[in-house]
Design a protein around this motif. Structure first.
Motif, PDB file in Angstrom:
ATOM      1  N   LEU A   1     115.037  18.565 -14.478  1.00 50.94           N
ATOM      2  CA  LEU A   1     114.753  18.979 -15.849  1.00 50.94           C
ATOM      3  C   LEU A   1     115.849  19.944 -16.272  1.00 50.94           C
TER       4      LEU A   1
ATOM      5  N   MET B   1     107.701  21.809 -21.376  1.00 50.55           N
ATOM      6  CA  MET B   1     107.927  20.903 -20.245  1.00 50.55           C
ATOM      7  C   MET B   1     107.825  21.671 -18.923  1.00 50.55           C
ATOM      8  N   ARG B   2     108.439  22.843 -18.873  1.00 53.74           N
ATOM      9  CA  ARG B   2     108.491  23.632 -17.643  1.00 53.74           C
ATOM     10  C   ARG B   2     107.145  24.254 -17.288  1.00 53.74           C
TER      11      ARG B   2
ATOM     12  N   LEU C   1     105.231  19.395 -16.612  1.00 47.45           N
ATOM     13  CA  LEU C   1     105.601  19.093 -15.234  1.00 47.45           C
ATOM     14  C   LEU C   1     104.640  19.701 -14.209  1.00 47.45           C
TER      15      LEU C   1
ATOM     16  N   MET D   1     114.575  22.154 -11.541  1.00 44.65           N
ATOM     17  CA  MET D   1     114.867  22.489 -12.942  1.00 44.65           C
ATOM     18  C   MET D   1     116.158  23.282 -12.995  1.00 44.65           C
TER      19      MET D   1
ATOM     20  N   PRO E   1     115.062  19.385 -24.172  1.00 42.51           N
ATOM     21  CA  PRO E   1     115.311  19.233 -22.752  1.00 42.51           C
ATOM     22  C   PRO E   1     115.578  17.778 -22.393  1.00 42.51           C
TER      23      PRO E   1
ATOM     24  N   LEU F   1     115.113  15.093 -19.019  1.00 44.30           N
ATOM     25  CA  LEU F   1     114.668  14.765 -17.668  1.00 44.30           C
ATOM     26  C   LEU F   1     115.595  13.679 -17.159  1.00 44.30           C
TER      27      LEU F   1
ATOM     28  N   HIS G   1     117.614   8.727 -18.015  1.00 41.93           N
ATOM     29  CA  HIS G   1     117.080   9.983 -18.544  1.00 41.93           C
ATOM     30  C   HIS G   1     116.238   9.737 -19.787  1.00 41.93           C
TER      31      HIS G   1
END
Length: 162
Positions: free
Chosen positions: A36, A48-49, A53, A69, A89, A91, A105
């Protein structure tokens, strides 16, 4: 609630292990590598963080994947090399195909369901590519009726028939 907080803290502690370490673990274990990329200043990265996730980790969706990450500001050369386009972001998923890595991605904030679909689809494609690459190929013998001679006859190439 305490269990969730402990799991979340453990997830964040292990996931920031660094790209090189994660790459080495993925290569050694033969597992996909998920990275990430984002910036702490971007709310999408925070979601997301801190939410998406960790939820995936708790659900078991990341059990066969090595995950890390990276803050884009902390690793500019690596970010420039790996991130495609400007959208964050991102991935980035690497799947092994023999000794090579296949890169795919998705960009922007994604839901748990979207990330799960992405992972399933791309890991399946990676396995398909690896399977095709490992199949023996059939070679057709090349036995031409005529070959060119390397001997020059009168300044031109001579044709030798079999």
């Amino acid at each position: 609630l305490t269990t969730v907080a402990v799991l979340h803290a453990a997830f964040l502690a292990t996931s920031g292990s660094g790209y090189q370490e994660a790459y080495n673990r993925a290569e050694k274990a033969g597992k996909p590598l998920l990275v990430l990329f984002g910036s702490d200043q971007r709310p999408d990265f925070q979601v997301m963080r801190q939410e998406t996730l960790p939820q995936l980790s708790r659900s078991g969706a990341l059990k066969d994947i090595v995950f890390t990450m990276l803050e884009t500001d902390d690793e500019p050369p690596l970010t420039k090399q790996i991130v495609r386009g400007e959208s964050l972001p991102q991935l980035v998923l690497y799947t092994q195909v023999g000794k090579l890595w296949r890169r795919t991605h998705i960009a922007g904030a994604k839901s748990q369901g979207e990330v799960t679909q992405f992972l399933k689809r791309e890991i399946a494609k990676g396995k398909e590519v690896a399977e095709k690459a490992s199949r023996p190929t059939t070679t057709i013998p090349y036995n031409p009726p005529e070959i060119m001679s390397s001997q020059s006859i009168g300044g031109s190439w001579g044709l030798v028939t079999a």
